[in-house]
Design an enzyme around this catalytic site. Structure first.
Site, short mmCIF file in Angstrom:
data_model
loop_
_atom_site.label_atom_id
_atom_site.label_comp_id
_atom_site.label_asym_id
_atom_site.label_seq_id
_atom_site.Cartn_x
_atom_site.Cartn_y
_atom_site.Cartn_z
N ASP A 436 0.85 -1.18 0.00
CA ASP A 436 0.00 0.00 0.00
C ASP A 436 0.89 1.24 0.00
O ASP A 436 2.12 1.14 0.11
CB ASP A 436 -0.88 -0.05 1.26
CG ASP A 436 -1.94 1.03 1.31
OD1 ASP A 436 -2.24 1.61 0.26
OD2 ASP A 436 -2.47 1.27 2.40
N GLU A 439 2.59 5.14 -4.00
CA GLU A 439 2.57 6.10 -5.13
C GLU A 439 3.91 6.82 -5.35
O GLU A 439 4.13 7.25 -6.50
CB GLU A 439 1.46 7.12 -4.91
CG GLU A 439 0.07 6.55 -5.03
CD GLU A 439 -0.31 5.62 -3.86
OE1 GLU A 439 -0.99 4.61 -4.11
OE2 GLU A 439 0.11 5.88 -2.72
N ASP A 579 -9.20 3.49 -1.66
CA ASP A 579 -9.98 3.90 -0.48
C ASP A 579 -11.32 4.48 -0.86
O ASP A 579 -11.55 5.70 -0.81
CB ASP A 579 -9.17 4.90 0.34
CG ASP A 579 -7.89 4.28 0.89
OD1 ASP A 579 -7.81 3.04 0.94
OD2 ASP A 579 -6.98 5.03 1.25
#
Length: 896
Positions: A436, A439, A579
Site C-alpha cells: 500500500d 505512489e 480507499d
C-alpha cells in the site's frame, strides 16, 4: 489509507488542482509551426526522418526543439511503433527493466500490415489507417506537434460521439466522456477515489470502438500528463496529449474489425501477459484497518466459520505493527507468539494469511530498528536532491525513508527483510503480500521543509486508543502454547521539476507535483529523478515484492495485491481499487473500475473494497455489495478504523446474501481459473463489457452496470439504493437464468423485478458449456475434491462450447495439467481433453438447457443411459442426465 482529515484535504486538493492547472486556448497551440519532414528513409518495415521546425517557434511552455528524429517501425501485422525523440539530448525514456519492449518481426511491413502509417511532409502530420478499408484511426492533421523540454503535445481527431475506453486509473464511467474532459496521469494517494481526478496508477492506453472495428493507442511515457478529450472547439471531437517530459513513444494496435477482444490481446503483446495466481486466492478474503489486537483477528475467523460463510484468507492491516513500523509486530497488542498461533490455526484449517507491507520505512537512526539499519548500511534509500542524504517524508511511522527500487542492491535488501520477518519457523508465515501507500504516499504538506515537525503536528505514529489485551487470552477455544541495469542519465539542470511551465491537473494537496509524495527532484541510484519515474514507483515495488515472495517460497505462485500500478504491472501483481466510500455511487462505479483493470490494462486480479472502505455501510448496501463482490476476480471485504464493523456475518440479510453469492462464485471457480489461464496464454480478458461480445450493437457501447464474468456469465446487479428491480439489457442472443436455466431471448431492454436483497441476477449467455462444481464448500481445498457437473446452454443456433483447465493450483511450473474442451451440436455433447493432472472427482451430471421435449433415448459413449438417470423438466426446458463417471477421460453424451 490516510489520516482522519483526509476528506478535507481531498476537497482542498481538488480546488487547488483546478486553480493551478494550465488552461491554454487550443487555437494558440494549433497556430504553432509544427515540423517539416526531411531526409526521409523508407525501408519498408521501417521509416525514419528528421523533423525540422517549420516556422517561427511558438515557445508556449519553453523553447521549441528545432530538430527531432522520427522512427516508425512495423513491428508485426497488427502493431506500428512510432517514436519521436530529440537526437541532441538524452531525454528520459521508460527503462526496459520496468517495461520490457516487444521485439519486432523483421519480415513485417506495410504490405502485410492490417494498419498503415501515412504522413505529410510540410507541415508534418501523420495518420494511422486500416489497410482493408482505408479508415483513418488516428490523425494529427491540422494539429501541429509541439516538442519542448518540459512539454510535448500531440492531438488527434476523433469521430463525433467517439467510444473511448481506458486512460486509467479513474473512477469515471467506463465509456469516457467526450465533452471538456481531462484525464491526468500522476500517481497520488486518492482517499475517496473521486471522479474526474488522478488516482493511484497510470495506464496511458485507450481503446476506441466503432461499428467498423476496435483499435488501441498506447503512449509509453511515465511522465506526468493531461489527456484531454473535447468536442467544444467547433472542429469536431479531439484527443490531446499534454506531457511534461520524456519522449513521444506510441504503439498503435490494429485490433480487429469484428472482435474487440483482439485489441486486448495485442496490448498484452506490448505490456506483458497477466500473471496466474494461486487457486486459493479466488476465495473470500477478509480484512479491516482497525482490528485492535490479536483477539479481534481470531474472533473474526471464528465468527465467519460459525456463520457458515466460507472465509478463505484472513488479512491484517497496519494495526499489527509496532508504532506503524513495517516488519515489526506490536508486542502488547499483536505479540508474535499469538500471531503465529493464528497463522497455524488458519493453515491447519486450509485457510490462508496475508499482511500489509508499506514502502515507507521509519527513519530511526541509533534505535536498533533492523530494516532501517540494514537499508542504511546497504545505502539503498531514495536520495534527496543533494544526491547524498536520504529523502525524508512523513508517513505512518513518522519521519520515513523510501527504498530506491532502481538501486541494484534493493532487491536483495527486500528479499532479506521478507525472509527474516516472514520466516515460517520464527516469524509470520504469510501466504500472500499486500502493499500500500506506494505512489509513494507521504503525509507531508508541500513544501515539506521540516518532516519532523509535520510528523509531530500530525501525531505520527498515532497512539493506541485501547488497552492491550491479556497476552494469554484463549483464542479458538484454546490456551496459547508457550540487481538493476544502468540507464542513461538525463540532464534536468535547465528544467524546473518542481513547478514545470505546464501544470498538469494534479489533485494531491496543493496541486504541486511534490505534494503528498516524494519530491520530484529526489534522485535514484542510477541518476534518474522522481520527476520522470514517479509513476513507476508502485509497479517497481510490486516487482520487488513479487520477487521477494518467489525467493521466500521458490516454485510457488505469488499473490501480491498493490495500490499503485503502471502499464505492465499485471504481469506480477493484482490490484484493489483503493480507499472508496460506503456509498451506492461507489458500489456502482466499482464495475467500471474492474472492467478497466481486467478488460483493458491486463491487471485481472482486481476488486474494490466490498461494502466500502470509509464511512459506515448499511445492511442492504453491504448485502448488495457482497453479491457484486462475488464477481470481482479479487473478492475482499475491507474497511477503515473510523467505520463500523462490516464483516458479512454482522447482519442477517448480508449473511444470507454473501452465502448465496459465494455459492455461485465457488461453483464457478474452475471456470474463473480457466479464464485466468487463457489470459496468461494470450491476453484474453477475464472480464468484459457487453460490447466486447456484441460489437455491432450500439445499445451496449455505454453500458457499465452489467458485465461478463469470464466469457459466458452475465452479471446484472441491482444498482439503486433500496430498489428490488433493475433495468438490464440482453443483447440478441439466448440468456439463461443461472439457477433455473430458463431461457430468455435477448434483443431489448427489460426490467427485472422482485430481486430481493439476497439475490443478484446472473445469466449464462447462449452458446456456453459451463463446467461447475456440483456444490460449494467452506474452503477451496475442499472445493477441489468436489464433483463437477456440466451445464449446456445452447445458442440461438443450437450450439455451445466451453473449456476447463486444471492443475495443482499453486506451482509456477506445472508438471501435469488437464485441458478439456466441450462442444455441443445436433444434440451431442463431446468432451475431449488431455487428463495429465488427476481431477480426483467425477462428473456427476449434465444439464441440457432449452430442451423442447424429452428425448427418446440418451447415450453415454454410445451406450444407453437408464431411464432412472434421466429427468426432464418441461416447464423450465431442462434435461438432467446423471452420469457419476470418473472425470479422467473423454466422453460423449448424445440425445436422440
Amino acid at each position: 489509507m490516510y489520516v482522519r482529515a483526509a476528506l478535507q484535504f481531498a476537497l482542498l486538493g481538488q480546488l487547488a488542482a483546478l486553480a493551478s492547472a494550465t488552461v491554454t486556448d487550443p487555437k494558440v497551440l494549433d497556430a504553432c509551426p509544427g515540423y517539416k519532414a526531411k531526409n526521409v528513409i523508407n525501408l519498408g518495415h521501417t521509416l525514419s526522418a528528421d523533423l525540422v521546425l517549420d516556422g517561427k517557434a511558438c515557445n508556449v511552455f519553453g523553447q521549441d526543439i528545432e530538430k527531432l528524429k522520427l522512427q516508425v517501425t512495423y513491428e508485426n501485422k497488427d502493431r506500428i511503433h512510432v517514436k519521436i525523440t530529440d537526437p541532441a539530448d538524452k531525454r528520459y525514456e521508460i527503462p526496459d527493466l520496468v517495461l520490457p519492449r516487444p521485439k519486432a518481426d523483421l519480415l513485417s511491413g506495410p504490405l502485410t500490415s492490417n494498419i498503415r502509417f501515412n504522413y505529410t511532409t510540410s507541415p508534418f502530420a501523420f495518420s494511422i489507417y486500416r489497410s482493408s478499408t482505408h479508415e483513418v484511426l488516428f490523425s494529427t492533421a491540422s494539429h501541429p506537434i509541439i516538442f519542448e523540454p518540459q512539454y510535448l503535445r500531440v492531438k488527434t481527431n476523433l469521430p463525433a460521439d467517439a467510444n473511448i475506453y481506458g486512460l486509467g486509473e479513474h473512477t469515471d464511467t467506463f465509456h469516457l466522456p467526450t465533452h471538456n474532459y481531462t484525464r491526468t496521469m500522476w500517481s497520488r494517494d486518492a482517499y475517496g477515489v473521486p471522479q474526474g481526478n488522478n488516482l493511484y496508477g497510470n495506464h496511458p492506453i485507450y481503446f476506441e470502438h466503432r461499428t467498423t472495428g476496435t483499435h488501441g493507442v498506447f503512449l509509453a511515457n511515465s511522465n506526468g500528463m493531461d489527456i484531454k478529450i473535447d468536442d467544444t472547439e467547433g472542429t469536431g471531437t479531439t484527443l490531446e496529449y499534454n506531457v511534461i517530459g520524456g519522449v513521444l513513444d506510441f504503439y498503435f494496435l490494429a485490433g480487429s474489425e469484428s472482435d474487440p477482444t483482439e485489441v486486448a490481446r495485442q496490448y498484452a503483446d506490448v505490456v506483458g501477459l497477466p500473471a496466474e495466481v494461486p487457486y486459493w486466492s479466488f476465495g473470500l478474503h477478509q480484512c479491516r484497518f482497525g482490528y485492535q489486537n490479536y483477539i479481534d483477528v481470531s474472533e473474526v475467523i471464528t465468527n465467519y466459520s460459525a456463520a457458515g460463510i466460507p472465509l478463505e484468507t484472513m488479512w491484517t492491516d497496519i494495526d499489527y505493527m509496532y508504532k506503524r513500523r513495517i516488519f515489526t509486530v506490536d508486542p502488547d497488542y499483536f505479540p508474535l507468539n499469538r500471531m503465529r498461533e493464528i497463522v497455524d490455526y488458519l493453515h491447519s484449517h486450509d485457510q490462508k494469511f496475508v499482511l500489509m507491507t508499506d514502502p515507507a520505512i521509519g527513519y530511526l537512526p541509533d534505535e536498533g530498528y533492523g530494516p532501517f539499519d540494514r537499508g542504511t548500511a546497504a545505502d539503498i534509500w531514495l536520495k534527496a536532491a543533494n544526491g547524498s542524504s536520504p529523502f525524508l517524508g512523513a508517513v505512518w511511522p513518522g519521519v520515513t525513508v523510501f527504498p530506491d527500487w532502481f538501486n541494484s542492491k534493493t532487491q536483495d535488501f527486500w528479499d532479506n527483510e521478507f525472509k527474516l520477518f516472514y520466516d515460517p519457523d520464527t516469524g509470520l508465515d504469510i501466504d500472500g503480500a499486500w502493499i500500500d501507500m506506494n505512489e509513494p504516499s507521504s503525509f507531508c504538506n508541500y513544501p515539506c521543509t521540516d518532516p519532523f515537525e509535520q510528523a509531530r503536528e500530525q501525531d505520527l505514529p498515532p497512539a493506541r486508543t485501547s488497552s492491550p489485551p491479556d497476552p494469554n487470552a484463549p483464542i479458538f477455544g484454546q490456551q496459547p502454547s508457550s540487481s538493476r541495469r544502468n540507464v542513461k542519465r538525463v540532464d534536468h539542470s535547465g528544467d524546473d521539476v518542481q513547478s514545470p511551465p505546464y501544470a498538469i491537473a494534479n489533485f494531491a494537496g496543493s496541486g504541486a507535483l511534490s505534494d503528498k509524495t516524494a519530491y520530484t527532484d529526489a534522485i535514484h541510484a542510477n541518476g534518474l529523478i522522481e520527476y520522470d519515474t514517479h509513476n513507476l514507483y508502485g509497479t517497481m515495488m510490486s516487482t520487488a515484492t513479487h520477487n521477494a515472495m518467489l525467493a521466500r517460497r521458490p516454485g510457488l505462485r505469488t499473490l501480491v495485491i498493490t495500490r499503485s500500478t503502471f502499464a505492465g504491472a499485471g504481469t506480477r501483481v493484482g490490484k484493489w481499487l483503493g480507499d472508496n466510500f460506503s456509498e451506492w455511487s461507489h458500489y456502482k462505479q466499482s464495475i467500471s473500475g474492474i472492467l478497466g483493470m481486467a478488460g483493458i490494462y491486463h491487471v485481472p486480479m482486481v476488486g474494490a473494497d466490498i461494502c466500502g472502505y470509509a464511512e459506515n455501510t448499511t445492511e442492504t448496501l453491504c448485502a448488495r455489495w457482497a453479491m457484486l463482490g462475488a464477481f470481482y476476480p479479487f473478492m475482499r471485504n475491507h474497511n477503515a478504523d473510523t467505520s463500523i464493523s462490516q464483516e458479512f456475518y454482522r447482519w442477517p440479510t448480508t449473511t444470507q446474501a454473501a452465502k448465496n453469492a459465494l455459492d455461485i462464485r465457488y461453483r464457478l471457480m474452475d471456470y474463473l481459473y480457466t479464464s485466468f489461464h487463457q489470459a496468461k496464454l494470450d491476453g484474453t480478458p477475464v472480464l468484459s463489457p457487453l460490447w466486447y461480445q456484441f460489437p455491432k450493437d450500439a445499445n451496449t457501447f455505454a453500458i457499465d452496470t452489467q458485465f461478463f464474468f469470464g466469457p459466458s456469465v452475465l452479471v446484472s446487479p441491482v444498482i439503486e439504493e433500496n430498489s428490488t428491480s433493475v433495468d438490464v439489457y440482453y443483447p440478441n442472443e439466448l440468456f439463461y437464468d443461472f439457477h433455473t436455466l430458463v431461457a430468455t431471448q435477448g434483443g431489448s431492454a427489460t426490467t427485472l423485478t422482485n430481486v430481493n436483497f439476497t439475490t443478484i441476477p446472473v445469466s449464462i449467455k447462449g452458446g456456453a458449456v459451463l463446467p461447475l462444481r456440483a456444490s460449494s464448500t467452506m474452503t477451496t481445498t475442499e472445493l477441489r475434491k468436489t464433483d463437477f457437473e456440466l451445464v449446456v446452454a445452447p445458442s440461438t443456433k443450437g450450439t455451445a462450447s466451453g473449456a476447463l483447465y486444471l492443475d495443482d493450483g499453486v506451482s509456477v511450473t506445472q508438471k501435469q495439467t488437464t485441458t478439456v474442451s466441450f462442444a455441443y451440436k445436433g444434440g451431442k455433447l463431446t468432451v475431449k481433453g488431455s487428463f495429465g493432472y488427476p481431477t480426483g472427482v467425477n462428473v456427476s451430471r449434465v444439464r441440457f438447457a432449452n430442451t423442447k421435449s424429452a428425448p427418446k433415448s440418451v447415450k453415454l459413449n454410445g451406450k444407453a443411459v437408464g431411464a432412472d438417470k434421466v429427468a426432464f423438466d418441461g416447464v423450465a426446458g431442462v434435461l438432467d442426465v446423471t452420469l457419476d463417471i470418473p472425470f479422467k477421460s473423454s466422453f460423449t453424451v448424445e440425445l436422440d
